[in-house]
Enzyme design. Sequence first.
Site, PDB file in Angstrom:
ATOM      1  N   GLY A 287       3.458  34.410 -35.736  1.00 52.87           N
ATOM      2  CA  GLY A 287       2.323  35.113 -35.159  1.00 52.87           C
ATOM      3  C   GLY A 287       2.278  34.773 -33.686  1.00 52.87           C
ATOM      4  O   GLY A 287       3.302  34.386 -33.111  1.00 52.87           O
TER       5      GLY A 287
ATOM      6  N   ALA B 298       2.115  30.652 -33.758  1.00 45.27           N
ATOM      7  CA  ALA B 298       2.690  29.871 -34.849  1.00 45.27           C
ATOM      8  C   ALA B 298       4.044  30.402 -35.284  1.00 45.27           C
ATOM      9  O   ALA B 298       4.310  31.598 -35.194  1.00 45.27           O
ATOM     10  CB  ALA B 298       1.741  29.881 -36.039  1.00 45.27           C
TER      11      ALA B 298
ATOM     12  N   VAL C 106       6.465  30.031 -38.787  1.00 44.99           N
ATOM     13  CA  VAL C 106       6.414  29.547 -40.164  1.00 44.99           C
ATOM     14  C   VAL C 106       7.830  29.524 -40.720  1.00 44.99           C
ATOM     15  O   VAL C 106       8.552  30.526 -40.647  1.00 44.99           O
ATOM     16  CB  VAL C 106       5.483  30.431 -41.031  1.00 44.99           C
ATOM     17  CG1 VAL C 106       5.420  29.906 -42.454  1.00 44.99           C
ATOM     18  CG2 VAL C 106       4.084  30.492 -40.428  1.00 44.99           C
TER      19      VAL C 106
ATOM     20  N   ASP D 214      -9.732  38.006 -39.801  1.00 44.28           N
ATOM     21  CA  ASP D 214      -8.419  38.566 -39.431  1.00 44.28           C
ATOM     22  C   ASP D 214      -7.683  39.085 -40.669  1.00 44.28           C
ATOM     23  O   ASP D 214      -6.484  38.864 -40.826  1.00 44.28           O
ATOM     24  CB  ASP D 214      -7.590  37.492 -38.706  1.00 44.28           C
ATOM     25  CG  ASP D 214      -6.498  38.089 -37.815  1.00 44.28           C
ATOM     26  OD1 ASP D 214      -6.520  39.311 -37.557  1.00 44.28           O
ATOM     27  OD2 ASP D 214      -5.607  37.330 -37.383  1.00 44.28           O
TER      28      ASP D 214
END
Length: 326
Positions: free
Chosen positions: A39, A42, A44, A155
């Site tokens: 994102g 971030a 992952v 969100d």
Amino acid sequence: MPDSRMMNKNGMVSVIQTRIRTDPFKNHYDLVGKELGRGKFAVVKKCIEKKTGKEHAAKFLRKRRKGEDCRMDLINEIAVLESAKSNPYIISLHEVYETTSEIILVLECAAGGEIFNQCVADNDEAFTEQDVIRLARQILMGVSCLHHNNVVHLDLKPQNILLTSARPLGDIRIVDFGLSRRMDNMKELREILGTPEYVAPEVLNYEPISTATDMWSIGVLAYVMLTGESPFLGNDKQETFLNISQVNVDYSQDVFEGVSSLAIDFIKSLLVKNPRNRATAEECLKHPWLSGHPHTPLLSSHLPSLEEPVASQSESEPEPDSPAPT
Ligand code: ADP
Ligand code: MG
């Protein structure tokens, strides 16, 4: 349960139960495969816990963003994950590590990826209405748990709703509590947050945010999952915002071909300008579109296996209680 002293004025929780480990993450986990996603702030990645051999998802979050210390935002994200620990539809938090520059959240891995992929997929890979009914119930059960704890997600969008498996279609896991806030004991929250296509009119108008703000996004989600189209998306941000504030939605047969009128009625109960008049998560779960299917199992593990054909599941013979086509 955090009390008001543990919250700052923006509804962020600053006290957590999880022990933040400062020994090296790499001593306990091996990173495997490529990125699971990313994102704004971030990355992952999939990892395997050395001790157990179990797969997890490690979310690497930078503590400084645009020159500002964001550690408190990350603590808030952890606190929200803790508050929803018992709910199966909210991603579970396993461990937290901290380095000088990052916080690493070790999360349950949702191997099926974002529902976004199926929302924009071609017909044979897209969700059926029966799929959407099952998944919408799970999303609502997760969101209802958050709202019960006075937490708003803020969100909710197809990139933040993941699946335990894509094929066969598994179950929902809600992720990304980076914008989440607690609503109790708090002065009105007015902030411009979230992703343009999914934000409610009150967010754009700088009016108070509430749990109803999430319900708008669930209306947009249901629309996208059923039609593959984003209801308010314009040619530019300005047009999108105008479509939202005018609640300019296309409910025509063209868009909703083969979708039941109950589904459309469900979406209409959420895409309502005044937040007070929107259905709540509890009310949504009682809506006939979702509650009228006692034979639809909630969990993927209870669905009939693809190898054993079941007469009532065949496409040519709809179940007697399936919604009437419009
Ligand atoms: P951001 O706050 O930066 O948007 P997210 O928490 O949404 O971060 O994670 C970014 C992306 O990483 C998600 O959209 C998803 O594709 C993937 N992702 C996040 N958490 C998991 C998880 N637990 N399992 C699998 N993939 C994940
Ligand atoms: Mg995200």
